[in-house]
Write a protein that holds these residues in place. Structure first.
Motif, PDB file in Angstrom:
ATOM      1  N   CYS A   1      41.769  72.382  18.220  1.00 58.30           N
ATOM      2  CA  CYS A   1      41.048  71.142  18.496  1.00 58.30           C
ATOM      3  C   CYS A   1      42.094  70.061  18.787  1.00 58.30           C
TER       4      CYS A   1
ATOM      5  N   VAL B   1      41.706  66.934  18.685  1.00 61.18           N
ATOM      6  CA  VAL B   1      41.507  65.741  17.856  1.00 61.18           C
ATOM      7  C   VAL B   1      42.039  65.960  16.442  1.00 61.18           C
ATOM      8  N   CYS B   2      41.549  66.985  15.753  1.00 66.85           N
ATOM      9  CA  CYS B   2      41.919  67.182  14.343  1.00 66.85           C
ATOM     10  C   CYS B   2      42.926  68.305  14.136  1.00 66.85           C
TER      11      CYS B   2
ATOM     12  N   HIS C   1      42.437  71.445  14.139  1.00 66.72           N
ATOM     13  CA  HIS C   1      41.847  72.614  13.480  1.00 66.72           C
ATOM     14  C   HIS C   1      41.959  73.811  14.417  1.00 66.72           C
TER      15      HIS C   1
ATOM     16  N   THR D   1      31.700  72.057  20.321  1.00 67.87           N
ATOM     17  CA  THR D   1      31.934  71.029  19.306  1.00 67.87           C
ATOM     18  C   THR D   1      32.789  71.614  18.194  1.00 67.87           C
ATOM     19  N   CYS D   2      33.841  70.905  17.810  1.00 69.43           N
ATOM     20  CA  CYS D   2      34.701  71.374  16.725  1.00 69.43           C
ATOM     21  C   CYS D   2      33.890  71.458  15.432  1.00 69.43           C
TER      22      CYS D   2
ATOM     23  N   HIS E   1      34.965  71.547  12.533  1.00 69.66           N
ATOM     24  CA  HIS E   1      35.659  70.834  11.459  1.00 69.66           C
ATOM     25  C   HIS E   1      35.445  69.319  11.545  1.00 69.66           C
ATOM     26  N   CYS E   2      35.654  68.730  12.742  1.00 67.78           N
ATOM     27  CA  CYS E   2      35.553  67.264  12.875  1.00 67.78           C
ATOM     28  C   CYS E   2      34.391  66.805  13.752  1.00 67.78           C
ATOM     29  N   ARG E   3      33.686  67.748  14.353  1.00 74.65           N
ATOM     30  CA  ARG E   3      32.514  67.484  15.204  1.00 74.65           C
ATOM     31  C   ARG E   3      32.840  66.788  16.528  1.00 74.65           C
ATOM     32  N   SER E   4      34.118  66.778  16.920  1.00 78.01           N
ATOM     33  CA  SER E   4      34.485  66.231  18.226  1.00 78.01           C
ATOM     34  C   SER E   4      34.052  67.202  19.309  1.00 78.01           C
TER      35      SER E   4
END
Length: 51
Positions: A9, A11-12, A14, A27-28, A30-33
């Protein structure tokens, strides 16, 4: 093979397995990005199974 970590990911950071990525609806988990929706159009190339 599809249980190996192969996607990161942006963003995070993960790490997802191929199976997780293919079932996450872009959608991730872990962070929902949101992932780039265009990438899923090429999943059949990225994760091609060799016969």
């Amino acid at each position: 093979m599809f249980n190996k970590k192969a996607i990161l990911c942006g963003v995070c950071k993960h790490e997802l397995s191929i199976n997780e990525y293919l079932t996450c609806n872009s959608t991730c988990p872990h962070c929902r990005s949101s992932f780039n929706p265009g990438c899923s159009l090429h999943a059949h190339i990225y994760f091609e199974q060799k016969s």
